[in-house]
Enzyme design. Structure first.
Site, PDB file in Angstrom:
ATOM      1  N   LYS A 110     -23.453  26.221  12.663  1.00  0.00           N
ATOM      2  CA  LYS A 110     -24.899  26.446  12.820  1.00  0.00           C
ATOM      3  C   LYS A 110     -25.578  26.527  11.444  1.00  0.00           C
ATOM      4  O   LYS A 110     -26.710  26.069  11.284  1.00  0.00           O
ATOM      5  CB  LYS A 110     -25.153  27.703  13.653  1.00  0.00           C
TER       6      LYS A 110
ATOM      7  N   ASN B 167     -29.110  20.021  21.417  1.00  0.00           N
ATOM      8  CA  ASN B 167     -28.929  21.365  21.975  1.00  0.00           C
ATOM      9  C   ASN B 167     -27.470  21.680  22.319  1.00  0.00           C
ATOM     10  O   ASN B 167     -27.056  22.839  22.242  1.00  0.00           O
ATOM     11  CB  ASN B 167     -29.805  21.488  23.229  1.00  0.00           C
TER      12      ASN B 167
ATOM     13  N   TYR C 230     -18.059  28.751  14.537  1.00  0.00           N
ATOM     14  CA  TYR C 230     -19.363  28.540  15.193  1.00  0.00           C
ATOM     15  C   TYR C 230     -20.497  28.795  14.196  1.00  0.00           C
ATOM     16  O   TYR C 230     -21.410  27.973  14.051  1.00  0.00           O
ATOM     17  CB  TYR C 230     -19.474  29.481  16.389  1.00  0.00           C
ATOM     18  N   GLY C 231     -20.444  29.939  13.503  1.00  0.00           N
ATOM     19  CA  GLY C 231     -21.504  30.276  12.546  1.00  0.00           C
ATOM     20  C   GLY C 231     -21.609  29.245  11.436  1.00  0.00           C
ATOM     21  O   GLY C 231     -22.706  28.865  11.008  1.00  0.00           O
TER      22      GLY C 231
HETATM   23  N1  LIG Z   1     -27.081  31.566  24.781  1.00  0.00           N
HETATM   24  C1  LIG Z   1     -27.148  32.127  23.581  1.00  0.00           C
HETATM   25  O1  LIG Z   1     -27.053  33.363  23.425  1.00  0.00           O
HETATM   26  C2  LIG Z   1     -27.365  31.269  22.373  1.00  0.00           C
HETATM   27  C3  LIG Z   1     -27.683  31.903  21.172  1.00  0.00           C
HETATM   28  C4  LIG Z   1     -27.886  31.137  20.034  1.00  0.00           C
HETATM   29  C5  LIG Z   1     -27.779  29.766  20.107  1.00  0.00           C
HETATM   30  N2  LIG Z   1     -27.474  29.168  21.285  1.00  0.00           N
HETATM   31  C6  LIG Z   1     -27.377  27.709  21.287  1.00  0.00           C
HETATM   32  O2  LIG Z   1     -28.127  27.189  22.359  1.00  0.00           O
HETATM   33  C7  LIG Z   1     -27.603  25.906  22.706  1.00  0.00           C
HETATM   34  C8  LIG Z   1     -27.468  25.802  24.216  1.00  0.00           C
HETATM   35  O3  LIG Z   1     -26.523  26.742  24.665  1.00  0.00           O
HETATM   36  P1  LIG Z   1     -26.744  27.605  25.981  1.00  0.00           P
HETATM   37  O4  LIG Z   1     -26.787  29.005  25.567  1.00  0.00           O
HETATM   38  O5  LIG Z   1     -27.842  27.049  26.780  1.00  0.00           O
HETATM   39  O6  LIG Z   1     -25.341  27.438  26.708  1.00  0.00           O
HETATM   40  P2  LIG Z   1     -24.800  26.446  27.823  1.00  0.00           P
HETATM   41  O7  LIG Z   1     -25.595  26.626  29.065  1.00  0.00           O
HETATM   42  O8  LIG Z   1     -23.348  26.637  27.875  1.00  0.00           O
HETATM   43  O9  LIG Z   1     -25.175  25.020  27.220  1.00  0.00           O
HETATM   44  C9  LIG Z   1     -24.337  24.294  26.370  1.00  0.00           C
HETATM   45  C10 LIG Z   1     -24.385  22.862  26.869  1.00  0.00           C
HETATM   46  O10 LIG Z   1     -23.711  22.030  25.949  1.00  0.00           O
HETATM   47  C11 LIG Z   1     -22.993  21.058  26.704  1.00  0.00           C
HETATM   48  N3  LIG Z   1     -21.856  20.618  25.921  1.00  0.00           N
HETATM   49  C12 LIG Z   1     -20.900  21.387  25.343  1.00  0.00           C
HETATM   50  N4  LIG Z   1     -19.985  20.616  24.756  1.00  0.00           N
HETATM   51  C13 LIG Z   1     -20.384  19.329  24.952  1.00  0.00           C
HETATM   52  C14 LIG Z   1     -19.839  18.076  24.596  1.00  0.00           C
HETATM   53  N5  LIG Z   1     -18.689  17.959  23.914  1.00  0.00           N
HETATM   54  N6  LIG Z   1     -20.498  16.962  24.971  1.00  0.00           N
HETATM   55  C15 LIG Z   1     -21.650  17.048  25.678  1.00  0.00           C
HETATM   56  N7  LIG Z   1     -22.214  18.208  26.025  1.00  0.00           N
HETATM   57  C16 LIG Z   1     -21.578  19.330  25.683  1.00  0.00           C
HETATM   58  C17 LIG Z   1     -22.583  21.772  27.984  1.00  0.00           C
HETATM   59  O11 LIG Z   1     -22.453  20.876  29.080  1.00  0.00           O
HETATM   60  P3  LIG Z   1     -21.032  20.301  29.553  1.00  0.00           P
HETATM   61  O12 LIG Z   1     -20.092  21.465  29.561  1.00  0.00           O
HETATM   62  O13 LIG Z   1     -21.297  19.729  30.901  1.00  0.00           O
HETATM   63  O14 LIG Z   1     -20.703  19.276  28.552  1.00  0.00           O
HETATM   64  C18 LIG Z   1     -23.737  22.706  28.230  1.00  0.00           C
HETATM   65  O15 LIG Z   1     -24.690  22.158  29.127  1.00  0.00           O
HETATM   66  C19 LIG Z   1     -26.301  25.763  21.931  1.00  0.00           C
HETATM   67  O16 LIG Z   1     -26.529  24.968  20.777  1.00  0.00           O
HETATM   68  C20 LIG Z   1     -25.975  27.184  21.512  1.00  0.00           C
HETATM   69  O17 LIG Z   1     -25.210  27.226  20.324  1.00  0.00           O
HETATM   70  C21 LIG Z   1     -27.261  29.891  22.421  1.00  0.00           C
END
Ligand SMILES: NC(=O)c1ccc[n+]([C@@H]2O[C@H](COP(=O)([O-])OP(=O)(O)OC[C@H]3O[C@@H](n4cnc5c(N)ncnc54)[C@H](OP(=O)(O)O)[C@@H]3O)[C@@H](O)[C@H]2O)c1
Length: 261
Positions: free
Chosen positions: A167, A98, A163-164
């Site tokens: 994914k 995730n 990013y795209g």
């Molecule tokens: N929110 C949206 O609109 C959306 C839409 C489409 C897809 N997504 C996808 O959903 C997933 C979760 O994102 P979210 O929206 O829930 O955002 P989020 O709350 O920012 O979650 C992203 C998580 O990834 C962790 N992370 C980032 N870089 C990391 C690294 N190098 N090592 C370990 N952990 C890391 C962060 O924790 P730390 O900073 O503590 O490491 C954070 O908990 C992602 O894959 C994102 O691309 C989100």
């Protein structure tokens, strides 16, 4: 309105699941949902405090959780996370890839450091986490991987080239590994959310209010999603209820992708 918490998903009690990016947003909602379903959860992410907070909520509710602070951009992290899981629980039944990073910027502004961070976190880490988990995963009756993708892997959006691209690559990985690991009974599926209300938007948007307004206009159903709505589908894909599903990347985006120009 959405009532994702009301949908019961069974069959995961005792199943040990690793969730990356479990300290916030979709990952935290997924970890909580799994914990409530009786699954011991391994929470990985860079920052220890948010992981501990989510873990404390899971254990306070009677579940089991292990925090493994780790930077997924470090090539050693996949092995370290899976080993910590095996040391504590002795098995791996599911994996949720995730964690991801996103930067929104014009093509000309990208440098190799930022590019490499996206590739290392969004693609290399999921790839090698699956590889590291596989020997234990294939021994499990659950044997399920869920990769969290994005509608951005399908849509064309200025500023989201890297990013795209990651994914899109993740979706390819989901589909190709689904075929390659099917003989082992290991299922690999993806979920591709549209805009969801999580902290990630603060990492790419200078004006958060404007970003949310714009995101809302991108969704035919007229609202952005909640983390719990994505957690529901991740949990369902992990569970035996989806035993005949592999190689699927499910759009969960309020119609965003079908409405693309
Ligand atoms: N929110 C949206 O609109 C959306 C839409 C489409 C897809 N997504 C996808 O959903 C997933 C979760 O994102 P979210 O929206 O829930 O955002 P989020 O709350 O920012 O979650 C992203 C998580 O990834 C962790 N992370 C980032 N870089 C990391 C690294 N190098 N090592 C370990 N952990 C890391 C962060 O924790 P730390 O900073 O503590 O490491 C954070 O908990 C992602 O894959 C994102 O691309 C989100």
């Amino acid at each position: 309105m959405h009532n994702s918490q009301d949908v019961a998903i069974t069959g995961l009690s005792g199943a040990v699941v690793i969730v990356t990016g479990a300290g916030s947003g979709i990952g935290a909602a997924t970890a909580r949902r799994l914990g409530a379903a009786g699954a011991p959860v391994v929470l990985a992410g860079r920052r220890a405090d948010p992981l501990r907070e989510v873990a404390a909520g899971i254990t306070a509710a009677g579940g089991q959780a292990l925090c493994v602070p780790a930077d997924l951009a470090d090539p050693a992290s996949p092995g370290r996370i899976t080993q910590a899981c095996l040391d504590r629980f002795g098995r791996i039944d599911g994996l949720v890839n995730n964690a991801a990073v996103i930067r929104h910027q014009p093509f000309g502004d990208w440098d190799t450091g930022c590019f490499d961070e996206h590739v290392a976190t969004n693609i290399r880490a999921p790839f090698f986490l699956i590889q590291a988990a596989l020997p234990a995963l294939r021994e499990s009756p659950i044997r399920s991987v869920v990769n969290v993708s994005s509608s951005s892997g399908t849509l064309r959006r200025a500023g989201q080239s890297v990013y795209g691209m990651t994914k899109s690559a993740l979706d390819y990985l989901t589909q190709t590994l689904a075929g390659e690991l099917a003989p082992l009974g290991v299922r690999v599926n993806g979920i591709a959310p549209g805009p969801i209300d999580t902290p990630i938007h603060a990492t790419w948007a200078d004006d958060l209010e404007e970003a949310y307004r714009w995101l809302g206009t991108q969704v035919p159903l007229g609202r952005i999603g909640a983390p719990g709505e994505v957690a529901l589908w991740i949990t369902l894909l992990l569970s035996p209820a989806a035993a005949f599903m592999t190689g699927a990347v499910i759009p969960l985006d309020g119609g965003q992708v079908i409405d693309r120009e």
